[in-house]
Design an enzyme around this catalytic site. Structure first.
Site, PDB file in Angstrom:
ATOM      1  N   TYR A 191       0.868  -1.073   0.276  1.00 28.09           N
ATOM      2  CA  TYR A 191      -0.062  -0.102   0.206  1.00 28.09           C
ATOM      3  C   TYR A 191       1.224   1.362  -0.067  1.00 28.09           C
ATOM      4  O   TYR A 191       0.756   2.620   0.282  1.00 28.09           O
ATOM      5  CB  TYR A 191      -0.964   0.439   1.101  1.00 28.09           C
ATOM      6  CG  TYR A 191      -2.210  -0.941   0.621  1.00 28.09           C
ATOM      7  CD1 TYR A 191      -3.190  -0.133   0.632  1.00 28.09           C
ATOM      8  CD2 TYR A 191      -2.715  -1.865   1.726  1.00 28.09           C
ATOM      9  CE1 TYR A 191      -4.390  -1.471   0.016  1.00 28.09           C
ATOM     10  CE2 TYR A 191      -3.486  -2.170   1.213  1.00 28.09           C
ATOM     11  CZ  TYR A 191      -4.889  -2.168   0.113  1.00 28.09           C
ATOM     12  OH  TYR A 191      -6.228  -2.989   0.179  1.00 28.09           O
ATOM     13  N   SER A 192       2.054   1.161  -0.586  1.00 26.11           N
ATOM     14  CA  SER A 192       3.611   1.892  -0.537  1.00 26.11           C
ATOM     15  C   SER A 192       2.187   3.255  -1.936  1.00 26.11           C
ATOM     16  O   SER A 192       2.504   3.627  -2.879  1.00 26.11           O
ATOM     17  CB  SER A 192       4.036   1.776  -1.037  1.00 26.11           C
ATOM     18  OG  SER A 192       4.813   2.379  -1.286  1.00 26.11           O
ATOM     19  N   ASN A 193       2.386   4.862  -0.710  1.00 22.12           N
ATOM     20  CA  ASN A 193       1.717   6.085  -2.084  1.00 22.12           C
ATOM     21  C   ASN A 193       3.228   6.756  -2.606  1.00 22.12           C
ATOM     22  O   ASN A 193       3.651   6.536  -3.902  1.00 22.12           O
ATOM     23  CB  ASN A 193       1.716   6.820  -0.496  1.00 22.12           C
ATOM     24  CG  ASN A 193       0.650   7.087  -0.328  1.00 22.12           C
ATOM     25  OD1 ASN A 193      -0.283   7.435  -0.815  1.00 22.12           O
ATOM     26  ND2 ASN A 193       0.460   6.970   0.708  1.00 22.12           N
ATOM     27  N   HIS A 194       4.475   6.141  -2.062  1.00 21.46           N
ATOM     28  CA  HIS A 194       5.536   5.834  -2.806  1.00 21.46           C
ATOM     29  C   HIS A 194       6.011   5.368  -4.281  1.00 21.46           C
ATOM     30  O   HIS A 194       6.119   5.796  -5.128  1.00 21.46           O
ATOM     31  CB  HIS A 194       6.680   5.652  -1.805  1.00 21.46           C
ATOM     32  CG  HIS A 194       7.582   5.690  -2.465  1.00 21.46           C
ATOM     33  ND1 HIS A 194       8.766   7.038  -3.426  1.00 21.46           N
ATOM     34  CD2 HIS A 194       9.258   4.750  -3.196  1.00 21.46           C
ATOM     35  CE1 HIS A 194       9.995   6.535  -4.019  1.00 21.46           C
ATOM     36  NE2 HIS A 194      10.199   4.665  -3.724  1.00 21.46           N
ATOM     37  N   LEU A 195       5.256   4.093  -4.265  1.00 24.53           N
ATOM     38  CA  LEU A 195       5.831   2.849  -5.227  1.00 24.53           C
ATOM     39  C   LEU A 195       4.621   3.827  -6.590  1.00 24.53           C
ATOM     40  O   LEU A 195       5.279   4.154  -7.364  1.00 24.53           O
ATOM     41  CB  LEU A 195       4.415   2.011  -4.905  1.00 24.53           C
ATOM     42  CG  LEU A 195       6.140   1.091  -4.594  1.00 24.53           C
ATOM     43  CD1 LEU A 195       5.630  -0.815  -4.089  1.00 24.53           C
ATOM     44  CD2 LEU A 195       7.428   1.376  -5.167  1.00 24.53           C
TER      45      LEU A 195
END
Length: 289
Positions: free
Chosen positions: A62-66
């Site tokens: 659930y990475s916003n960075h990805l």
């Protein structure tokens, strides 16, 4: 892509505060959100300068960075790949990554710990590949985040930010030091044993006299929550109209209100909270609301 920026400072109406403001980095972009936009700004510039056209990075499911990296790569005409921690799953965030053209490599947690080794194993022969650490942690990211301070028209007694790796905090502290401000930077680690963040910040900015760390607001650890935190999110959002996420900004605003209640900060102090975005992460906890 990184030329236009919309991040106003708004006053929040909360009964306990007379001068509480928020820097709305969450409004910069819906996908390259908040501090991710600032971190990637100079990372992509460096990749371009080195003639790299394949961004390779790391993150959780659930990475916003990805999502931010995938979106930034797509808009810049670049390839992107991500090593995703854990077993193969499907969710809203990873769907966005794939729609933006990102190739996903699901990786067991033990192998994930050694990110340079993973990069070497898969992309040793790819001269176009550019390594981006988890969360975008880098000197370039610190430079990007330091520009938050340059954009401010007012001086504040306290600036608050949530922290995972400490990169955004390092940038803010750098901006405070460069502008010779007396402002205290209050950093709220969102994981257990967050005292290490002081050391991470000092790697970039050795002058840390203005830094204050609050390590008691992690609510169990990274991406961990409690019913109390979810009640706070619901009440805060309903009362202010400002959406916050359970992983980062909710813990920061909880800390601000609690510290004011404990008289650590005064109701008349001029406070700026940095809204670092990341609101898509709410989908990872939608069943808890």
């Amino acid at each position: 892509m990184f030329e236009k920026l919309y991040s106003p400072v708004e006053k929040l109406k909360l009964a306990a505060f007379n001068k509480l403001f928020v820097k709305r980095d969450d409004l910069i972009d819906p996908y390259i959100s908040g501090n991710k936009w600032r971190k990637l700004k100079y990372i992509l510039a460096k990749a371009e300068a080195e003639n790299k056209n394949h961004l390779v990075t790391f993150g959780g499911t659930y990475s916003n960075h990805l999502v931010a990296t995938a979106a930034a790569a797509s808009r810049s005409g670049l390839k992107s790949t991500a090593f995703v921690r854990g077993e193969k799953v499907k969710n809203e965030m990873l769907l966005l990554c794939e729609l933006f053209g990102m190739y996903l490599i699901f990786t067991d947690r033990e192998s994930y710990k050694d990110k340079p080794a993973l990069f070497e194993k898969y992309f040793k022969s790819d001269v176009s590949a550019y390594f981006i650490d988890e969360g975008g942690a880098s000197t370039e990211a610190v430079i990007g985040c330091s520009e938050i301070i340059d954009e401010l028209n007012d001086v504040y007694d306290h600036i608050f930010c949530a922290a995972g790796t400490g990169t955004t905090a390092a940038g803010l502290l750098d901006g405070i030091v460069k502008n010779n401000l007396k402002t205290k930077l209050h950093v709220v680690p969102v994981l257990k044993n967050g005292i290490f963040i002081k050391e991470e910040i000092s790697k970039y900015i050795p002058k840390i006299e203005n830094l204050v760390l609050h390590t008691d607001y992690h609510f169990g650890g990274y991406a961990k929550t409690t019913p109390e935190l979810f009640k706070f999110i619901k009440d805060f959002t309903a009362n202010t109209g400002l959406l916050i996420d359970p992983v980062y900004t909710a813990k920061m605003f909880y800390a601000i209100t609690d510290l004011q209640l404990k008289k650590v900060i005064k109701s008349d102090d001029k406070i700026l909270a940095i809204h670092t975005g990341g609101l898509l992460g709410i989908f990872g906890m939608k069943d808890k609301f």
